[in-house]
Write an enzyme that holds these catalytic residues in place. Structure first.
Site, mmCIF file in Angstrom:
data_model
loop_
_atom_site.group_PDB
_atom_site.id
_atom_site.type_symbol
_atom_site.label_atom_id
_atom_site.label_comp_id
_atom_site.label_asym_id
_atom_site.label_seq_id
_atom_site.Cartn_x
_atom_site.Cartn_y
_atom_site.Cartn_z
ATOM 1 N N HIS A 1 -8.300 34.708 11.766
ATOM 2 C CA HIS A 1 -7.067 34.874 10.883
ATOM 3 C C HIS A 1 -6.815 36.402 10.313
ATOM 4 C CE1 HIS A 1 -5.222 32.495 7.381
ATOM 5 N NE2 HIS A 1 -4.278 33.424 7.781
ATOM 6 N N TYR B 1 -5.968 29.048 2.736
ATOM 7 C CA TYR B 1 -4.818 28.452 1.982
ATOM 8 C C TYR B 1 -5.438 27.460 0.734
ATOM 9 C CZ TYR B 1 -2.404 29.583 6.535
ATOM 10 O OH TYR B 1 -1.983 30.421 7.556
#
Ligand code: NAD
Length: 349
Positions: free
Chosen positions: A136, A66
């Site tokens: 992820h 992110y």
């Protein structure tokens, strides 16, 4: 003020070795702190994190992906400067980050990178251990590499005390299930994070994966109750992967409802079977709105205007119910997901 301490707000989530984690009904999704949904102002982020903790949110989720580390750095900064956090002990917070995804097309699930990544996350977040580290978006990788390299590296870090629980995240539910199967004989992940599969547009997580997670005693986190901004009146960010048809249906639904985000969060919490629902937030106002909506949903209180808007919104979304865009390697996608060709076709319409 509604929030921490209220019945139904704190839930038990299955964790490693039969232990349970006590998690707040909504968790703080920190991808917006990395600028994923538009510029992230430091003072606003500080206020959002402080308000979240003050109102009883105890789980924070971030990733090196992110904002390429910005979310972890900003969250670490906000936690370090939050008066509410300073008044708490570390074990009252559940800090979660991820490994394996570092850019839109940059993935590395090797053991070496996993180890390095966890130490970088610890430093950015200013902590000596992470409560959950998820692998992820595993659908972008060979699931055997994920279970044979990343998973054992995380288990080693777990034995060393740097990681308390190992998790896995993906969009396709079958990828999550396959990681559990592939590691089933050994040591599977402790927690699964599913996103965009338990909200107003799609409830397949609750129907298909959650029963398996419960059977296997794996903890469950549901992310993106607002479908990454699709289910808001402001609409999704430009990078949103949904086909145009879904975006148009959500825009029509927003026109039928004064506050689609609030309706979507209520509907999600009323139906979701996951222990924690992660909402992405970057202002104190969003935190307040979401904690209030969550508390009302948990108490079964729906304002009359919301009840009326609910059926109108469901009508608008009916034609795109259960529709999901492709993600990652084709062999890791669910049969129910659109193929890249079908998605292109829908985008032309
Ligand atoms: P989301 O569905 O939570 O939507 C976030 C968007 O909604 C942001 O633009 C936010 O500003 C806006 N918003 C929040 N509250 C609002 C309100 N009350 N009114 C209007 N707008 C509001 O999507 P998300 O942020 O992608 O998901 C939540 C979190 O889950 C992420 O931040 C991340 O931590 C996690 N996540 C993980 C994965 C993964 O592991 N693959 C994928 C998606 C999300």
């Amino acid at each position: 003020m509604a929030g921490g301490g209220d019945p139904g707000w704190v839930r038990s989530m299955q964790g490693a070795d039969g232990a349970t984690l006590q998690v707040s009904a909504i968790g703080f999704g920190a991808s917006p702190l990395g600028g994923v949904f538009g510029p992230a102002d430091t003072a606003e982020c500080e206020a959002a994190v402080e308000r979240g903790v003050a109102r009883g949110i105890n789980l924070f989720d971030t990733s090196p992906f992110y904002g390429e580390g910005k979310s972890e750095q900003m969250l670490g900064h906000c936690l370090a400067t939050s008066p509410s956090v300073q008044a708490m002990s570390r074990d009252q917070l559940i800090l979660c980050s991820k490994v394996g995804r570092y850019g839109p097309t940059e993935f590395d699930f090797s053991g070496e990178r996993v180890r390095h990544s966890v130490f970088t996350s610890l430093e950015r977040l200013g902590t000596s251990y992470l409560d959950i580290v998820h692998m992820h978006d595993v659908e972008f990788a060979d699931l055997r590499e994920v279970t044979q390299s990343a998973l054992p590296a995380l288990h080693q870090l777990q034995r060393e005390g740097y990681v308390r629980n190992v998790g896995v995240s993906a969009l396709p539910l079958s990828a999550l299930s396959n990681v559990l199967h592939l590691s089933g004989g050994g040591h599977p992940p402790d927690v699964c994070l599913s996103y965009c599969r338990s909200n107003l547009l799609d409830q397949s997580f609750d129907r298909t994966l959650q029963p398996e997670l419960q059977r296997r005693r794996v903890g469950s986190i549901n992310a993106s109750p607002l479908a990454m901004g699709l289910l808001t009146n402001a609409g999704p960010p430009p990078w949103h992967p949904a086909p145009t048809k879904m975006k148009q249906a959500c825009a029509r639904a927003a026109e039928r409802c004064g506050n689609l985000a609030s309706l979507a969060l209520r509907a999600c919490l009323a139906r979701s079977s996951a222990s924690c629902t992660l909402v992405g937030m970057r202002t104190a106002q969003e935190v307040d709105a979401n904690v209030d909506a969550a508390y009302e949903a948990l108490s079964g209180k729906w304002p009359t205007e919301m009840q009326q808007a609910f059926s109108a919104v469901e009508q608008e979304l009916a034609e795109v119910q259960g529709m999901t865009w492709p993600s990652g390697l084709r062999e890791n996608n669910d049969d129910s997901m659109l193929t890249a060709e079908q998605e292109q076709e829908l985008c032309k319409q």
